[in-house]
Enzyme design. Sequence first.
Site, short mmCIF file in Angstrom:
data_model
loop_
_atom_site.label_atom_id
_atom_site.label_comp_id
_atom_site.label_asym_id
_atom_site.label_seq_id
_atom_site.Cartn_x
_atom_site.Cartn_y
_atom_site.Cartn_z
N LYS A 76 62.22 -16.91 58.06
CA LYS A 76 60.93 -17.38 57.80
C LYS A 76 60.10 -16.49 58.12
O LYS A 76 58.98 -16.14 57.54
CB LYS A 76 60.47 -18.76 58.38
CG LYS A 76 60.15 -18.59 59.94
CD LYS A 76 59.71 -19.89 60.23
CE LYS A 76 59.23 -19.88 61.61
NZ LYS A 76 58.58 -21.36 62.22
N ASP A 77 60.39 -15.25 58.95
CA ASP A 77 59.71 -14.09 59.29
C ASP A 77 59.86 -13.03 58.28
O ASP A 77 59.25 -12.02 58.37
CB ASP A 77 59.89 -13.70 60.57
CG ASP A 77 59.58 -14.76 61.80
OD1 ASP A 77 58.58 -15.30 61.56
OD2 ASP A 77 60.29 -14.72 62.78
N ARG A 123 49.38 -23.58 58.13
CA ARG A 123 49.74 -25.07 57.65
C ARG A 123 49.94 -26.00 58.79
O ARG A 123 49.44 -27.05 58.21
CB ARG A 123 51.41 -24.61 57.33
CG ARG A 123 52.33 -25.78 56.62
CD ARG A 123 53.77 -25.30 56.55
NE ARG A 123 54.37 -25.00 57.85
CZ ARG A 123 54.86 -25.52 58.86
NH1 ARG A 123 55.20 -26.75 58.51
NH2 ARG A 123 55.52 -24.71 59.72
N ARG A 124 50.25 -25.79 60.03
CA ARG A 124 50.25 -26.83 60.93
C ARG A 124 48.69 -27.17 61.35
O ARG A 124 48.38 -28.30 61.67
CB ARG A 124 50.91 -26.06 62.19
CG ARG A 124 52.64 -26.06 62.16
CD ARG A 124 53.06 -25.42 63.20
NE ARG A 124 54.67 -25.47 62.95
CZ ARG A 124 55.53 -24.51 63.47
NH1 ARG A 124 54.67 -23.69 64.33
NH2 ARG A 124 56.67 -24.68 63.34
N ARG A 141 49.68 -18.42 70.25
CA ARG A 141 50.72 -17.54 69.94
C ARG A 141 51.52 -17.22 71.22
O ARG A 141 50.92 -17.62 72.29
CB ARG A 141 50.16 -16.14 69.55
CG ARG A 141 49.49 -16.37 67.91
CD ARG A 141 49.34 -14.95 67.27
NE ARG A 141 50.38 -14.39 67.47
CZ ARG A 141 50.37 -12.93 67.30
NH1 ARG A 141 49.18 -12.27 67.40
NH2 ARG A 141 51.65 -12.35 67.24
N ARG A 147 54.48 -20.90 74.99
CA ARG A 147 53.68 -21.91 74.25
C ARG A 147 53.92 -23.29 75.29
O ARG A 147 52.97 -23.89 75.49
CB ARG A 147 53.87 -22.13 72.92
CG ARG A 147 53.41 -21.04 72.25
CD ARG A 147 53.75 -21.16 70.56
NE ARG A 147 54.78 -20.71 70.46
CZ ARG A 147 55.64 -20.72 69.01
NH1 ARG A 147 55.04 -21.56 68.22
NH2 ARG A 147 56.81 -20.26 69.02
N CYS A 233 54.08 -16.04 54.49
CA CYS A 233 54.40 -16.89 55.55
C CYS A 233 53.64 -17.54 56.54
O CYS A 233 53.96 -18.26 57.15
CB CYS A 233 55.73 -15.97 56.38
SG CYS A 233 54.55 -14.37 57.15
#
Length: 293
Positions: A76-77, A123-124, A141, A147, A233
């Site tokens: 996805k990156d 998105r989140r 981040r 995290r 992305c």
Amino acid sequence: MIKVAARGSKLSKAQADLVIDYLKRLGYDVSFIEVKTRGDINYSSEIGKIGKGIFEKEVNETVLKGEADLAVHSMKDIETTLDEKLEVIATLPRGSPFDIVISRNNKSIYSADEGTVGSSSVRRQKFTHFVNSNLKISNLRGNLDTRISKLFNGSYDFIIVAEAGIERLKLNVKYERLNPVDLTPAANQGIIAVVARKDNKEIKKVLENFNSEDSRIESIAEREVGNILGAGCNSPLGVLFKHIDNKLEGIATIYTNKSKFTATIVAEDDPKKAGDELARRLKEISKEEGNFL
């Protein structure tokens, strides 16, 4: 000696180790090259303000320069277009594609009266606004373990992360898996990609049996949705395909702060056509509601 390049986070190393262990089982000597990317160095800025390819460019450059034979990424990156001299030569069997919520106080993100959600993903963030306007959003981040540490240190009440990362690091944390109808995953979430030079026929031959055809087909279909909609992305687009019995079952969702639009399809297993069909269906649904993608 085969040289494998990846980022230096625990998760990136764990993913690279899957490739390294496979190569060692085949009898090859393997060395690991740790690469720092712009995304690793610049934690103070929002992802969207740093630029494209922030977690992949520097890693891929080691392959282009001949310093490494292959690069291992979270797929996805990877930006939509690779350097013309590079290609994805293998996609590993997919891990969980789903998003999860980890709560500091075991509360539900859907019903909490207050609290702060940590996430740098648009998105989140949009999902959070949509399902619970009582919650605040704070940019978060850092590596996955960082995290989680910030969550339990009290800086946040909830964090939203990928389940695949939790599984690959074998972390013992309680979490709630989110239904993809509520929060559709990012394209290619849970897929590990191996990148090499197109002209490196030897390394492609070595890894040809390590490639998952299901992951490859799903990744292409999901990326095609983003291509058609012009979504990068770090956009509020989620898309997930499942390749089952020569069919592609797909769901795509676009989020705003107050609404979301979701489309689903079942298509033949031509990934480009399936991705195109799902993207166009999502456009149609959005237009019907007066919002244009």
